[in-house]
Design a protein around this motif. Sequence first.
Motif, PDB file in Angstrom:
ATOM      1  N   PRO A   1      -8.767  23.287  14.066  1.00  0.00           N
ATOM      2  CA  PRO A   1      -7.454  22.657  14.258  1.00  0.00           C
ATOM      3  C   PRO A   1      -6.572  23.405  15.248  1.00  0.00           C
ATOM      4  N   CYS A   2      -6.674  24.706  15.286  1.00  0.00           N
ATOM      5  CA  CYS A   2      -5.854  25.489  16.225  1.00  0.00           C
ATOM      6  C   CYS A   2      -6.225  25.173  17.663  1.00  0.00           C
ATOM      7  N   VAL A   3      -7.490  25.140  17.949  1.00  0.00           N
ATOM      8  CA  VAL A   3      -7.956  24.863  19.309  1.00  0.00           C
ATOM      9  C   VAL A   3      -7.668  23.410  19.686  1.00  0.00           C
ATOM     10  N   ALA A   4      -7.991  22.482  18.817  1.00  0.00           N
ATOM     11  CA  ALA A   4      -7.774  21.059  19.104  1.00  0.00           C
ATOM     12  C   ALA A   4      -6.289  20.737  19.247  1.00  0.00           C
ATOM     13  N   LEU A   5      -5.459  21.378  18.455  1.00  0.00           N
ATOM     14  CA  LEU A   5      -4.017  21.147  18.570  1.00  0.00           C
ATOM     15  C   LEU A   5      -3.497  21.614  19.923  1.00  0.00           C
ATOM     16  N   GLY A   6      -4.009  22.721  20.411  1.00  0.00           N
ATOM     17  CA  GLY A   6      -3.596  23.203  21.731  1.00  0.00           C
ATOM     18  C   GLY A   6      -3.947  22.217  22.824  1.00  0.00           C
ATOM     19  N   VAL A   7      -5.131  21.649  22.777  1.00  0.00           N
ATOM     20  CA  VAL A   7      -5.550  20.665  23.773  1.00  0.00           C
ATOM     21  C   VAL A   7      -4.693  19.408  23.658  1.00  0.00           C
TER      22      VAL A   7
ATOM     23  N   THR B   1     -15.113  18.033  17.593  1.00  0.00           N
ATOM     24  CA  THR B   1     -15.441  16.724  18.158  1.00  0.00           C
ATOM     25  C   THR B   1     -14.610  15.626  17.494  1.00  0.00           C
ATOM     26  N   ALA B   2     -14.492  15.673  16.183  1.00  0.00           N
ATOM     27  CA  ALA B   2     -13.698  14.667  15.465  1.00  0.00           C
ATOM     28  C   ALA B   2     -12.223  14.755  15.845  1.00  0.00           C
ATOM     29  N   MET B   3     -11.691  15.957  15.906  1.00  0.00           N
ATOM     30  CA  MET B   3     -10.263  16.116  16.214  1.00  0.00           C
ATOM     31  C   MET B   3      -9.960  15.774  17.668  1.00  0.00           C
ATOM     32  N   LEU B   4     -10.839  16.118  18.584  1.00  0.00           N
ATOM     33  CA  LEU B   4     -10.615  15.764  19.984  1.00  0.00           C
ATOM     34  C   LEU B   4     -10.725  14.259  20.197  1.00  0.00           C
ATOM     35  N   THR B   5     -11.578  13.587  19.436  1.00  0.00           N
ATOM     36  CA  THR B   5     -11.673  12.130  19.519  1.00  0.00           C
ATOM     37  C   THR B   5     -10.389  11.477  19.001  1.00  0.00           C
ATOM     38  N   ALA B   6      -9.879  11.981  17.897  1.00  0.00           N
ATOM     39  CA  ALA B   6      -8.598  11.476  17.378  1.00  0.00           C
ATOM     40  C   ALA B   6      -7.473  11.747  18.367  1.00  0.00           C
ATOM     41  N   SER B   7      -7.509  12.891  19.004  1.00  0.00           N
ATOM     42  CA  SER B   7      -6.506  13.245  20.008  1.00  0.00           C
ATOM     43  C   SER B   7      -6.582  12.307  21.205  1.00  0.00           C
ATOM     44  N   LEU B   8      -7.791  11.962  21.618  1.00  0.00           N
ATOM     45  CA  LEU B   8      -7.977  11.045  22.746  1.00  0.00           C
ATOM     46  C   LEU B   8      -7.336   9.694  22.449  1.00  0.00           C
TER      47      LEU B   8
ATOM     48  N   MET C   1     -14.907  29.351   8.077  1.00  0.00           N
ATOM     49  CA  MET C   1     -14.197  29.962   9.180  1.00  0.00           C
ATOM     50  C   MET C   1     -14.122  29.019  10.393  1.00  0.00           C
ATOM     51  N   GLY C   2     -15.247  28.365  10.708  1.00  0.00           N
ATOM     52  CA  GLY C   2     -15.256  27.458  11.848  1.00  0.00           C
ATOM     53  C   GLY C   2     -14.354  26.263  11.646  1.00  0.00           C
ATOM     54  N   ALA C   3     -14.303  25.762  10.402  1.00  0.00           N
ATOM     55  CA  ALA C   3     -13.454  24.609  10.114  1.00  0.00           C
ATOM     56  C   ALA C   3     -11.982  24.974  10.151  1.00  0.00           C
TER      57      ALA C   3
END
Length: 128
Positions: free
Chosen positions: A7-13, A80-87, A1-3
């Motif tokens: 993506p939904c939260v990180a995509l919004g950011v 953390t991984a997705m936000l780092t990729a986003s950065l 569920m957490g995984a």
Amino acid sequence: MGAVMAPCVALGVTVDDSIHFMVWFRSGIWRGLGESRSVLLAWRACVRPIYQSWMLLGLGMATQFVNDFASIRQFGMMMTAMLTASLVGNLVLQPALLASPIGRILARGFLRRGERGRVTAADPESPL
């Protein structure tokens, strides 16, 4: 569920950061700065807020790496991984794309739409 939620939260950011970068790029184009200087304007305006959002969210989520509940641990690791990729995407790849011929095409589109006069009524420091 957490995984699945991450993506939904990180995509919004990520989308929020990308839109702010594009608004500043468009503002530079409307001011007549050209593509490369508009990218620099956007980067200077957005680097601190994007980095700060990563610091707050990414490092905050990194605290969940030691959580015993697997769903929360997965959510923290994925975020953390997705936000780092986003950065990296927002501060390295997006400016590189806008400095390429793609940025020139976008700049022509912004100028062609005839909305250039709207920027004169705004504060010089504002992108709008």
